[in-house]
Design an enzyme around this catalytic site. Sequence first.
Site, PDB file in Angstrom:
ATOM      1  N   GLY A   1       4.984  -5.771  -5.946  1.00  0.00           N
ATOM      2  CA  GLY A   1       3.737  -6.507  -5.786  1.00  0.00           C
ATOM      3  C   GLY A   1       2.566  -5.563  -5.618  1.00  0.00           C
ATOM      4  O   GLY A   1       1.873  -5.220  -6.575  1.00  0.00           O
ATOM      5  N   ASP A   2       2.366  -5.086  -4.378  1.00  0.00           N
ATOM      6  CA  ASP A   2       1.214  -4.241  -4.065  1.00  0.00           C
ATOM      7  C   ASP A   2       1.182  -2.974  -4.911  1.00  0.00           C
ATOM      8  O   ASP A   2       0.098  -2.512  -5.316  1.00  0.00           O
ATOM      9  CB  ASP A   2       1.249  -3.856  -2.584  1.00  0.00           C
ATOM     10  CG  ASP A   2       1.070  -5.054  -1.672  1.00  0.00           C
ATOM     11  OD1 ASP A   2       1.487  -6.166  -2.066  1.00  0.00           O
ATOM     12  OD2 ASP A   2       0.541  -4.895  -0.563  1.00  0.00           O
ATOM     13  N   THR A   3       2.334  -2.390  -5.182  1.00  0.00           N
ATOM     14  CA  THR A   3       2.388  -1.136  -5.936  1.00  0.00           C
ATOM     15  C   THR A   3       1.742  -1.254  -7.306  1.00  0.00           C
ATOM     16  O   THR A   3       1.121  -0.305  -7.805  1.00  0.00           O
ATOM     17  CB  THR A   3       3.855  -0.678  -6.082  1.00  0.00           C
ATOM     18  OG1 THR A   3       4.369  -0.386  -4.778  1.00  0.00           O
ATOM     19  CG2 THR A   3       3.977   0.560  -6.964  1.00  0.00           C
TER      20      THR A   3
END
Length: 341
Positions: A202-204
């Site tokens: 997700g965030d990556t």
Amino acid sequence: MWTTVDVPDAGLPSLLLCDGPHGVRKQTGGATAVYDSAPATCFPPAVALASSWDPELLRRVGEALGREARALGVEVLLGPGVNIKRSPLCGRNFEYFSEDPLLSGVLGAAHVTGVQSRGVGASVKHFAANNQETDRMRVSADVDERPLREIYLPAFERIVKEARPATVMAAYNKVNGVPAPTGTNLLGLVKHCAGIELGYFGDTFGRPYFTEDPPPWWYTRDAELNADMWATAEESRADIVGLYRAAWAHTAATVAELPLDAVGLVPWWPKERRATTLHHLLTRVCADTSRHAGHADIVRELLDGSVGDRADKSNVPEEEASWWEEYREKLERSAREADEG
């Protein structure tokens, strides 16, 4: 008989678990129809087999049980029982091998080896100190450290090390006031694995799952150490399992939309090595999930204190013994609060 829930998205089928150590009891009329079972061989009980002092005999009996279980479509056979015969009044003594932990361990390992040689999993029971049937759902087996390790645990240790049983069944009773199945906060491991996927996939890659109000344990919050590794009393099984399923869907969408060589930045990694590829993270998460499954090995953790995939690399915080003592007390309080709620 019992069945596990299938998880098609993860490629996990439903498994059929049946009694028992002395004959396959596959009920044909449902879980409550105890008298409607498929025909099966009735083998001598453990109390009789143990009197032979013959591990090879136990291996052959286990192999025969595994063969019948396989023919009946049973994936896991619930046995053997290796609790110690502490009192002649125990209503399940016929199902246990001996009052001696060495004999129980040697014969139990032979039994498990035989069953699993036919492609059927064994379930060693009941971990631990399940030595009476009266009020077994409510009692606490209060045992000092030395007899626990010298008498009540060695049979489990030997079987786990020598025969590698597919499963270990928890005891019905509490042990020293603590419910036996809560030796490890298993929901916490599921919660952690959900967080791993949501962060890496997700965030990556600029695809955050928590867009506005992340939970208190999320890495962007000022969370206490290890906060994502245990479930609080307020976090239900439905909540955490639901989060993990959402993580699967989020990961699947990322993998479907990005090429394997897509580059992302892992926010919590050191700056000099934050850049990595989707291919690398897929491999890493598979390994991480396997390692965290090792954290759930409560038998090994109680026996030698090690967690994770090996003793020299536990992947847990390197804190002082006093910190871990306080941490375990916190988890136990949470488990009790959840149980009372």
